[in-house]
Design a protein around this motif. Structure first.
Motif, PDB file in Angstrom:
ATOM      1  N   UNK A  46      47.902  31.609  -1.181  1.00  0.00           N
ATOM      2  CA  UNK A  46      47.351  32.811  -0.960  1.00  0.00           C
ATOM      3  C   UNK A  46      46.325  33.021  -1.759  1.00  0.00           C
ATOM      4  N   UNK A  47      45.074  32.916  -1.424  1.00  0.00           N
ATOM      5  CA  UNK A  47      43.907  33.021  -2.119  1.00  0.00           C
ATOM      6  C   UNK A  47      43.913  34.456  -2.998  1.00  0.00           C
ATOM      7  N   UNK A  48      43.514  34.254  -4.239  1.00  0.00           N
ATOM      8  CA  UNK A  48      43.253  35.352  -4.973  1.00  0.00           C
ATOM      9  C   UNK A  48      44.543  36.201  -5.303  1.00  0.00           C
ATOM     10  N   UNK A  49      45.819  35.861  -5.400  1.00  0.00           N
ATOM     11  CA  UNK A  49      46.889  36.602  -5.329  1.00  0.00           C
ATOM     12  C   UNK A  49      47.189  36.671  -6.897  1.00  0.00           C
ATOM     13  N   UNK A  50      47.051  37.871  -7.533  1.00  0.00           N
ATOM     14  CA  UNK A  50      47.631  38.035  -8.866  1.00  0.00           C
ATOM     15  C   UNK A  50      49.280  38.038  -8.580  1.00  0.00           C
ATOM     16  N   UNK A  51      49.903  37.931  -9.796  1.00  0.00           N
ATOM     17  CA  UNK A  51      51.220  37.861  -9.891  1.00  0.00           C
ATOM     18  C   UNK A  51      51.860  39.381  -9.659  1.00  0.00           C
ATOM     19  N   UNK A  52      50.941  40.075 -10.066  1.00  0.00           N
ATOM     20  CA  UNK A  52      51.675  41.784  -9.990  1.00  0.00           C
ATOM     21  C   UNK A  52      51.621  42.168  -8.375  1.00  0.00           C
ATOM     22  N   UNK A  53      50.955  41.538  -7.592  1.00  0.00           N
ATOM     23  CA  UNK A  53      51.026  41.943  -6.145  1.00  0.00           C
ATOM     24  C   UNK A  53      52.143  41.863  -5.714  1.00  0.00           C
ATOM     25  N   UNK A  54      53.337  40.955  -6.279  1.00  0.00           N
ATOM     26  CA  UNK A  54      54.682  40.862  -6.056  1.00  0.00           C
ATOM     27  C   UNK A  54      55.283  42.107  -6.424  1.00  0.00           C
ATOM     28  N   UNK A  55      55.143  42.569  -7.733  1.00  0.00           N
ATOM     29  CA  UNK A  55      55.798  43.613  -8.355  1.00  0.00           C
ATOM     30  C   UNK A  55      55.061  45.132  -7.722  1.00  0.00           C
ATOM     31  N   UNK A 313      42.690  37.187   2.009  1.00  0.00           N
ATOM     32  CA  UNK A 313      43.071  37.937   0.532  1.00  0.00           C
ATOM     33  C   UNK A 313      41.933  37.958  -0.245  1.00  0.00           C
ATOM     34  N   UNK A 314      41.179  36.792  -0.412  1.00  0.00           N
ATOM     35  CA  UNK A 314      40.062  36.545  -1.340  1.00  0.00           C
ATOM     36  C   UNK A 314      38.799  37.181  -0.852  1.00  0.00           C
ATOM     37  N   UNK A 315      38.661  37.061   0.222  1.00  0.00           N
ATOM     38  CA  UNK A 315      37.405  37.821   0.832  1.00  0.00           C
ATOM     39  C   UNK A 315      37.598  39.233   0.757  1.00  0.00           C
ATOM     40  N   UNK A 316      38.689  39.919   0.712  1.00  0.00           N
ATOM     41  CA  UNK A 316      38.947  41.423   0.834  1.00  0.00           C
ATOM     42  C   UNK A 316      38.873  41.702  -0.758  1.00  0.00           C
ATOM     43  N   UNK A 317      39.578  40.839  -1.545  1.00  0.00           N
ATOM     44  CA  UNK A 317      39.294  41.114  -3.103  1.00  0.00           C
ATOM     45  C   UNK A 317      37.900  41.208  -3.710  1.00  0.00           C
ATOM     46  N   UNK A 318      37.281  40.203  -3.167  1.00  0.00           N
ATOM     47  CA  UNK A 318      35.740  40.048  -3.803  1.00  0.00           C
ATOM     48  C   UNK A 318      34.965  41.372  -3.340  1.00  0.00           C
ATOM     49  N   UNK A 319      35.471  41.638  -1.942  1.00  0.00           N
ATOM     50  CA  UNK A 319      34.688  43.025  -1.530  1.00  0.00           C
ATOM     51  C   UNK A 319      35.017  44.280  -1.881  1.00  0.00           C
ATOM     52  N   UNK A 320      36.391  44.538  -1.991  1.00  0.00           N
ATOM     53  CA  UNK A 320      36.928  45.907  -2.311  1.00  0.00           C
ATOM     54  C   UNK A 320      37.605  45.885  -3.622  1.00  0.00           C
ATOM     55  N   UNK A 321      37.966  44.871  -4.403  1.00  0.00           N
ATOM     56  CA  UNK A 321      38.304  44.940  -5.679  1.00  0.00           C
ATOM     57  C   UNK A 321      39.990  45.077  -5.460  1.00  0.00           C
ATOM     58  N   UNK A 322      40.649  44.710  -6.523  1.00  0.00           N
ATOM     59  CA  UNK A 322      42.170  44.644  -6.565  1.00  0.00           C
ATOM     60  C   UNK A 322      43.101  45.693  -6.875  1.00  0.00           C
ATOM     61  N   UNK A 323      42.378  46.786  -6.798  1.00  0.00           N
ATOM     62  CA  UNK A 323      42.893  48.107  -6.872  1.00  0.00           C
ATOM     63  C   UNK A 323      42.992  48.930  -5.480  1.00  0.00           C
ATOM     64  N   UNK A 324      42.135  48.387  -4.697  1.00  0.00           N
ATOM     65  CA  UNK A 324      41.908  48.985  -3.366  1.00  0.00           C
ATOM     66  C   UNK A 324      43.145  48.985  -2.380  1.00  0.00           C
ATOM     67  N   UNK A 325      42.749  50.561  -1.514  1.00  0.00           N
ATOM     68  CA  UNK A 325      43.800  50.597  -0.702  1.00  0.00           C
ATOM     69  C   UNK A 325      43.732  49.471   0.610  1.00  0.00           C
TER      70      UNK A 325
END
Length: 554
Positions: A46-55, A313-325
């Motif tokens: 899963x491209x650009x998946x931080x561990x804390x996305x699980x928790x 997941x990577x494209x969206x993270x780059x575009x909107x950031x890791x804290x986005x809806x």
């Protein structure tokens, strides 16, 4: 005396009978399995998946996706990359080769080739052409990757009978995991086409099942409205929808839900807009399920490998950031796609007959502007100002021009020809640069390449840099920015550093041959390929430096 002699005879006879029994037992067929042979190994990145996305999102996930892997499989909670830079190309290569850029040679997505004096792409190959598209741009193969993947080793072990198929939205996400000997790697060509394609490295014509998929209008079906899967008010694990830290799409004034993709498509490279929505993951899932049928994966007892990379997941993270809806919605929808994939595997391959691992190629930093608004040290690196100041220093110090040939991937490449013609020793320049650059704003550490050739580091950022340093491909000076200081626009997230937000990623194992459980012991991304190889009983990838996670294997 007679009694002792009689006793010795009895003991001797008993010993001989015991030896006879052992010999007889040894000659019986040995039914003990020394390796686990699932019908299919499914590797998921899963491209650009931080561990804390699980928790963070755990309570919102269903039971059949991430939670199925976590609760019925093995969760390595302290899993890290053991090198930098943490980019997509190196990440996918390292997961499947079991080693780092130091050995597999994929040092970045793009890097400067100091021999040909050009920037090259990790999967680019001018000797091949696209198949399934008339474009001249999709000329791709794994030829720049120096070592084998576990998929290659499985092909060799099975006398090329075990199939390998790589699938992703991104070409590099499909090509590098599948390895050199893959039957095929397929990636998504957007623009005006909306098709999955490959290259002549693998074949001259697309198989019928791929052509059928491409003509099924599946891509067109995803040009629709993207709204939240659930009521947006329930997305309490992410920030506000309207904020100053997101980029959004061209043609829409604000980065807020909903997004009408049909209305936005023409301003956002046509079908490429699918890549930057959760529907990119959905179409990859559709295609992966079609591949299981089309290639008859997992239909016999010779292990096949399916390498799937979810890149939206990577494209969206780059575009909107890791804290986005948008990121939260993407992971809730990916959870549904995983459940759909696992159900298809249960039906088509058989529950308990396949093995899955899930990990990521890197994490991501919180948007520095957002961090700064919360008084957390962060910032943006001024590349133009840096280059101007550096050029001035070089001319003033060495009385010569054009001594720097290239700056990219936090590396400086010196112009060896100009140094030689000016009678300047490279060691002299490296020493001067290290002394000078450490004083620059937002630079945390500076190293000469000789540092990583002459020392052996076992911990800290120096170890990570050394594992990412390839003597033939890397630069002459290596730079490290301050934490959360990035070269990027002021909206959206990126990655690449040695910090935990980039190195700490999930690692989940599930299925045949895998124990149920979890650990907080440190594991590293290079451990995955040796562990899967051990589970299959095959040779490790030829450059593997990771270890076997024996506590995972049942």
């Amino acid at each position: 005396m007679r009694f002792l002699l009689a006793l010795l005879v009895v003991l001797s006879f008993t010993s001989c009978k015991a030896q006879d029994k052992v010999l007889i037992d040894d000659n019986k067929p040995n039914n003990i399995s020394i390796n686990t042979q699932p019908k299919l190994v499914v590797g998921i990145v899963v491209d650009q998946m931080r561990y804390d996305y699980i928790t963070r999102f755990y309570a919102k996930y269903g039971e059949g996706g991430f939670k199925r892997l976590i609760n019925d499989g093995f969760n390595c909670k302290n899993n890290h990359y053991n090198y930098v830079p943490t980019y997509t190309g190196p990440g996918h290569a390292s997961v499947y080769t079991g080693t780092t850029p130091k050995y597999h040679g994929i040092i970045a997505n793009n890097w400067y080739n100091k021999f040909t004096k050009e920037t090259v792409y990790c999967a680019g190959d001018k000797s091949v052409t696209a198949v399934g598209s008339d474009t001249n741009r999709e000329r791709m193969s794994p030829h720049r990757m120096k070592t084998t993947t576990f998929a290659d080793e499985n092909r060799l072990f099975t006398q090329m009978k075990g199939k390998t198929i790589g699938i992703s939205i991104k070409d590099r996400g499909a090509i590098l995991p599948a390895g050199h000997s893959a039957n095929a790697a397929y990636w998504f060509r957007g623009k005006t086409e909306g098709n999955f394609i490959t290259s002549t490295y693998y074949m001259s014509n697309l198989p019928k099942w791929v052509k059928d998929f491409n003509t099924s209008n599946t891509a067109e079906s995803y040009i629709k409205v993207w709204n939240t899967l659930y009521d947006i008010s329930t997305y309490t694990e992410s920030g506000t929808d309207l904020n100053a830290f997101e980029a959004g799409f061209k043609g829409k004034e604000t980065a807020v839900f909903p997004y009408d993709l049909a209305a936005l498509k023409d301003n956002n490279a046509g079908f490429d807009i699918i890549k930057a929505t959760p529907y990119g993951n959905s179409i990859v899932t559709d295609f992966a399920i079609a591949a299981i049928d089309g290639e008859q994966l997992g239909q016999d007892f010779i292990t096949d490998v399916l390498a799937v990379s979810f890149s939206s997941t990577d494209y969206i993270g780059h575009n909107f950031g890791v804290n986005s809806k948008e990121i939260q919605d993407t992971y809730l929808r990916l959870d549904k796609d995983l459940e759909r994939l696992f159900k298809a595997l249960d039906t088509k391959v058989g529950a308990g007959e396949y093995t899955v691992f899930l990990t990521s190629d890197h994490g991501a930093v919180e948007v520095p502007a957002y961090l700064k608004s919360n008084k957390i040290p962060s910032g943006y690196f001024d590349r133009k100002g840096f280059r101007k100041k550096l050029d001035s220093f070089m001319f003033k110090t060495f009385k010569a021009s054009n001594l720097i040939e290239n700056i990219s991937n936090s590396q400086i490449f010196l112009n060896k020809e100009n140094l030689a013609s000016s009678n300047i020793k490279i060691e002299e320049v490296q020493k001067a640069l290290v002394k000078e650059l450490i004083n620059y704003k937002d630079i945390d550490k500076v190293y000469a390449s000789s540092t990583f050739q002459e020392a052996d580091f076992t911990k800290g950022v120096e170890m990570l840099l050394q594992n990412g340093y390839n003597q033939k491909r890397s630069g002459d000076i290596i730079l490290v920015n301050d934490p959360a200081v990035i070269s990027y626009p002021k909206t959206g997230s990126t990655h690449g550093s040695s910090l935990n937000y980039d190195t700490h990623v999930p690692l989940l194992f599930y299925g045949k041959g895998v124990k149920k459980g979890s650990t907080y012991l440190r594991t590293e991304i290079t451990d995955i390929a040796p562990t899967i190889s051990a589970l299959l009983g095959i040779s490790f990838p030829n450059g593997a430096t990771g270890g076997v996670l024996d506590f995972v294997i049942d």
